[in-house]
Design a protein around this motif. Sequence first.
Motif, short mmCIF file in Angstrom:
data_model
loop_
_atom_site.label_atom_id
_atom_site.label_comp_id
_atom_site.label_asym_id
_atom_site.label_seq_id
_atom_site.Cartn_x
_atom_site.Cartn_y
_atom_site.Cartn_z
N GLU A 136 0.84 -1.19 0.00
CA GLU A 136 0.00 0.00 0.00
C GLU A 136 0.88 1.24 0.00
OE1 GLU A 136 -3.45 0.32 -0.03
OE2 GLU A 136 -3.31 -1.80 -0.60
N PRO A 137 0.42 2.32 -0.62
CA PRO A 137 1.23 3.53 -0.62
C PRO A 137 1.42 4.09 0.79
CG PRO A 137 -0.96 3.99 -1.47
CD PRO A 137 -0.85 2.50 -1.35
N ILE A 138 2.56 4.68 1.03
CA ILE A 138 2.80 5.40 2.29
C ILE A 138 2.02 6.71 2.23
CG2 ILE A 138 4.54 6.62 3.66
CD1 ILE A 138 6.50 4.42 2.94
N ARG A 139 1.20 6.94 3.22
CA ARG A 139 0.31 8.09 3.23
C ARG A 139 0.93 9.25 4.03
NH1 ARG A 139 -2.27 3.64 4.27
NH2 ARG A 139 -2.49 4.10 6.49
N ILE A 140 0.93 10.41 3.42
CA ILE A 140 1.52 11.61 4.01
C ILE A 140 0.45 12.69 4.11
CG2 ILE A 140 3.31 13.37 3.82
CD1 ILE A 140 4.87 11.40 2.03
N THR A 141 0.20 13.17 5.31
CA THR A 141 -0.68 14.32 5.52
C THR A 141 0.17 15.57 5.69
OG1 THR A 141 -2.62 13.20 6.45
CG2 THR A 141 -2.22 15.44 7.19
N CYS A 142 -0.14 16.60 4.90
CA CYS A 142 0.54 17.90 5.01
C CYS A 142 -0.44 18.85 5.69
CB CYS A 142 0.94 18.42 3.64
SG CYS A 142 2.05 17.31 2.74
N ALA A 143 -0.23 19.10 6.99
CA ALA A 143 -1.11 19.94 7.78
C ALA A 143 -0.56 21.36 7.84
CB ALA A 143 -1.24 19.37 9.20
N LEU A 195 7.35 14.58 -6.98
CA LEU A 195 8.72 14.16 -6.72
C LEU A 195 8.78 12.76 -6.13
CD1 LEU A 195 10.12 17.48 -5.20
CD2 LEU A 195 10.73 16.51 -7.42
N LEU A 196 7.82 12.43 -5.29
CA LEU A 196 7.80 11.12 -4.64
C LEU A 196 7.44 10.01 -5.61
CD1 LEU A 196 6.04 12.10 -1.31
CD2 LEU A 196 8.40 11.32 -1.54
N GLY A 197 6.50 10.27 -6.49
CA GLY A 197 6.09 9.28 -7.47
C GLY A 197 5.25 8.17 -6.87
N GLU A 198 5.25 7.02 -7.55
CA GLU A 198 4.43 5.90 -7.11
C GLU A 198 4.88 5.40 -5.73
OE1 GLU A 198 4.31 2.79 -9.97
OE2 GLU A 198 3.51 4.06 -11.57
N GLY A 199 3.94 4.86 -5.02
CA GLY A 199 4.25 4.32 -3.70
C GLY A 199 3.95 5.28 -2.57
N TYR A 200 3.47 6.49 -2.93
CA TYR A 200 3.16 7.49 -1.91
C TYR A 200 1.83 8.16 -2.25
CZ TYR A 200 8.03 6.85 -0.67
OH TYR A 200 9.22 6.29 -0.30
N ALA A 201 1.07 8.50 -1.22
CA ALA A 201 -0.17 9.25 -1.37
C ALA A 201 -0.09 10.46 -0.45
CB ALA A 201 -1.38 8.39 -1.01
#
Length: 208
Positions: A6-13, A38-44
């Motif tokens: 599953e993609p690594i999920r990043i919240t930008c608060a 920049l991150l590409g696939e594997g990240y959300a």
Amino acid sequence: MENRREPIRITCAGASIVQGCGATDERLYGWPGQLAGLLGEGYAVCNAGAGGAPAAKPEHGGEGSYWEREEYKQGMDFAPQIVTILLGGNDANQRQRITPEIFAADYAALIRSFQELPSRPQVVLIEQTACHNGDGRQEWVDRYANPIVRRLGAEMGLPVILLGQVTWEHPEWHSEDGLHFTDAGYGQLARIIYEALLPVLARRTEEE
């Protein structure tokens, strides 16, 4: 068949600098959108920026507080594994009501609210960017907001991405209002944040 993680999920608060105010398309060209590229696939990446929001709670004088904004809830519901927080400019803007002590306490509480999510995200703090519009916010940011962010990072063992000085040295990255950024300026922020996140992401990937 190969199992794809599953993609690594990043919240930008954060507030308008995270939202992407000033960009021709906030979602595409704000720094979270450019970071996703920049991150590409594997990240959300979830852009949880709420324009005008201070870190101070409403009961402590924070008008339009991040705590009561829908973007905060969306960022929490994203079940992130990484959270970046960039706040402080609007606390500086409301400095007649929000003291440094209030900012520090409510910012720390916000950090903990993300840390307590079931996804147990790594929180990364980001300094408030420079204010080039001459309205007095920069002094508050330099004297209180960014030192508090750095102190909380040290006390809580969290990485801190330093944007204060570099954005002060590059006013050309900003849009005409002196606060927000152009598409190219947000691209510069995305690159700095991306490079600072690489070791954090590497550790998280190893844990998956």
